[in-house]
Scaffold this active site. Structure first.
Site, mmCIF file in Angstrom:
data_model
loop_
_atom_site.group_PDB
_atom_site.id
_atom_site.type_symbol
_atom_site.label_atom_id
_atom_site.label_comp_id
_atom_site.label_asym_id
_atom_site.label_seq_id
_atom_site.Cartn_x
_atom_site.Cartn_y
_atom_site.Cartn_z
ATOM 1 N N GLN A 111 -14.374 2.580 1.531
ATOM 2 C CA GLN A 111 -13.724 2.103 0.309
ATOM 3 C C GLN A 111 -13.462 3.316 -0.575
ATOM 4 O O GLN A 111 -14.364 4.139 -0.795
ATOM 5 C CB GLN A 111 -14.611 1.092 -0.439
ATOM 6 C CG GLN A 111 -13.905 0.526 -1.673
ATOM 7 C CD GLN A 111 -14.716 -0.552 -2.392
ATOM 8 O OE1 GLN A 111 -15.853 -0.857 -2.020
ATOM 9 N NE2 GLN A 111 -14.133 -1.118 -3.439
ATOM 10 N N ASN A 145 -12.966 -3.270 2.781
ATOM 11 C CA ASN A 145 -13.932 -2.178 2.873
ATOM 12 C C ASN A 145 -14.887 -2.283 1.687
ATOM 13 O O ASN A 145 -14.433 -2.377 0.541
ATOM 14 C CB ASN A 145 -13.203 -0.826 2.854
ATOM 15 C CG ASN A 145 -12.319 -0.640 4.068
ATOM 16 O OD1 ASN A 145 -12.658 -1.069 5.169
ATOM 17 N ND2 ASN A 145 -11.162 -0.012 3.879
ATOM 18 N N HIS A 196 -10.332 -5.292 -3.192
ATOM 19 C CA HIS A 196 -9.008 -5.558 -2.624
ATOM 20 C C HIS A 196 -9.117 -5.979 -1.175
ATOM 21 O O HIS A 196 -10.016 -5.537 -0.453
ATOM 22 C CB HIS A 196 -8.094 -4.327 -2.737
ATOM 23 C CG HIS A 196 -8.694 -3.061 -2.240
ATOM 24 N ND1 HIS A 196 -9.632 -2.337 -2.969
ATOM 25 C CD2 HIS A 196 -8.536 -2.384 -1.084
ATOM 26 C CE1 HIS A 196 -9.999 -1.273 -2.287
ATOM 27 N NE2 HIS A 196 -9.355 -1.273 -1.125
ATOM 28 N N ILE A 197 -8.199 -6.842 -0.778
ATOM 29 C CA ILE A 197 -8.082 -7.250 0.620
ATOM 30 C C ILE A 197 -6.856 -6.552 1.185
ATOM 31 O O ILE A 197 -5.758 -6.660 0.622
ATOM 32 C CB ILE A 197 -7.903 -8.778 0.751
ATOM 33 C CG1 ILE A 197 -9.082 -9.525 0.132
ATOM 34 C CG2 ILE A 197 -7.720 -9.167 2.224
ATOM 35 C CD1 ILE A 197 -8.897 -11.045 0.103
ATOM 36 N N HIS A 198 -7.017 -5.836 2.302
ATOM 37 C CA HIS A 198 -5.873 -5.249 3.000
ATOM 38 C C HIS A 198 -5.282 -6.327 3.907
ATOM 39 O O HIS A 198 -6.010 -6.947 4.697
ATOM 40 C CB HIS A 198 -6.317 -4.097 3.910
ATOM 41 C CG HIS A 198 -6.879 -2.909 3.207
ATOM 42 N ND1 HIS A 198 -6.151 -1.767 2.978
ATOM 43 C CD2 HIS A 198 -8.120 -2.658 2.711
ATOM 44 C CE1 HIS A 198 -6.911 -0.861 2.368
ATOM 45 N NE2 HIS A 198 -8.109 -1.374 2.194
ATOM 46 N N VAL A 228 -11.007 2.967 -3.447
ATOM 47 C CA VAL A 228 -10.647 2.483 -4.786
ATOM 48 C C VAL A 228 -11.637 1.375 -5.141
ATOM 49 O O VAL A 228 -11.722 0.356 -4.432
ATOM 50 C CB VAL A 228 -9.197 1.957 -4.832
ATOM 51 C CG1 VAL A 228 -8.878 1.435 -6.227
ATOM 52 C CG2 VAL A 228 -8.205 3.054 -4.422
ATOM 53 N N ASP A 269 0.851 -1.197 0.000
ATOM 54 C CA ASP A 269 0.000 0.000 0.000
ATOM 55 C C ASP A 269 0.889 1.251 0.000
ATOM 56 O O ASP A 269 1.887 1.329 0.720
ATOM 57 C CB ASP A 269 -0.911 -0.004 1.241
ATOM 58 C CG ASP A 269 -2.060 0.974 1.106
ATOM 59 O OD1 ASP A 269 -3.215 0.522 1.014
ATOM 60 O OD2 ASP A 269 -1.805 2.204 1.090
HETATM 61 P P1 AMP Z 1 -9.788 1.389 0.434
HETATM 62 O O1 AMP Z 1 -9.909 2.648 1.236
HETATM 63 O O2 AMP Z 1 -10.199 0.147 1.181
HETATM 64 O O3 AMP Z 1 -10.464 1.511 -0.909
HETATM 65 O O4 AMP Z 1 -8.227 1.183 0.181
HETATM 66 C C1 AMP Z 1 -7.546 1.722 -0.910
HETATM 67 C C2 AMP Z 1 -6.094 1.663 -0.576
HETATM 68 O O5 AMP Z 1 -5.344 1.847 -1.760
HETATM 69 C C3 AMP Z 1 -5.621 2.739 0.416
HETATM 70 O O6 AMP Z 1 -5.065 2.126 1.568
HETATM 71 C C4 AMP Z 1 -4.572 3.542 -0.386
HETATM 72 O O7 AMP Z 1 -3.494 3.961 0.401
HETATM 73 C C5 AMP Z 1 -4.155 2.519 -1.435
HETATM 74 N N1 AMP Z 1 -3.604 3.075 -2.673
HETATM 75 C C6 AMP Z 1 -4.123 4.083 -3.409
HETATM 76 N N2 AMP Z 1 -3.362 4.298 -4.500
HETATM 77 C C7 AMP Z 1 -2.345 3.383 -4.446
HETATM 78 C C8 AMP Z 1 -1.230 3.109 -5.282
HETATM 79 N N3 AMP Z 1 -0.987 3.802 -6.405
HETATM 80 N N4 AMP Z 1 -0.377 2.121 -4.917
HETATM 81 C C9 AMP Z 1 -0.608 1.417 -3.783
HETATM 82 N N5 AMP Z 1 -1.652 1.625 -2.958
HETATM 83 C C10 AMP Z 1 -2.505 2.610 -3.278
#
Ligand code: AMP
Length: 113
Positions: free
Chosen positions: A93, A86, A99-101, A95, A30
């Protein structure tokens, strides 16, 4: 609709610190980590969020969790890590590509924030 950041990472149009890749998924660090270990595991298939997945994604979703567990093992954090998904803007959420964190390396609280 325009491609998400994660689609651009899958297509190698944007750089990422990739820790694992196979035919159906990708895992990368991340960009804004919330813990010493913060990795995102994503399917290559376009699925906006977990509530958009269906029966046909059953194997793929299981695969993502197995990959997450494998990465945790490889990093030696298999005894203390958290997986977070999320779903939707109301759940933070940001993005809209599933995705799984995978988060580890610090103390956790319960319930999560
Ligand atoms: P969410 O809030 O669950 O949608 O998580 C999206 C995650 O993507 C966040 O933790 C961001 O820090 C991460 N993120 C956004 N852009 C990038 C990127 N270019 N490379 C790696 N992680 C990213």
């Amino acid at each position: 609709m325009s491609d998400t950041i994660f689609q651009k990472i899958i297509d190698k149009e944007l750089p990422a610190d990739i820790v694992y890749e196979d035919d159906s998924c990708l895992a990368f660090r991340d960009i804004n980590p919330v813990a010493p270990v913060h990795i995102l595991i994503i399917p290559k298939k376009k699925i906006e969020k977990i509530s958009d997945s269906s029966q046909e994604d059953k194997e793929l979703l299981g695969h993502l969790f197995l990959v997450a567990g494998g990465i945790a093992k490889d990093l030696g954090i298999e005894d203390a890590f958290r997986l977070v998904v999320n779903n939707g803007a109301g759940a933070q959420q940001t993005v809209f590509h599933l995705h799984i964190h995978l988060i580890a390396g610090r103390e956790f609280q319960w319930p999560p924030g």
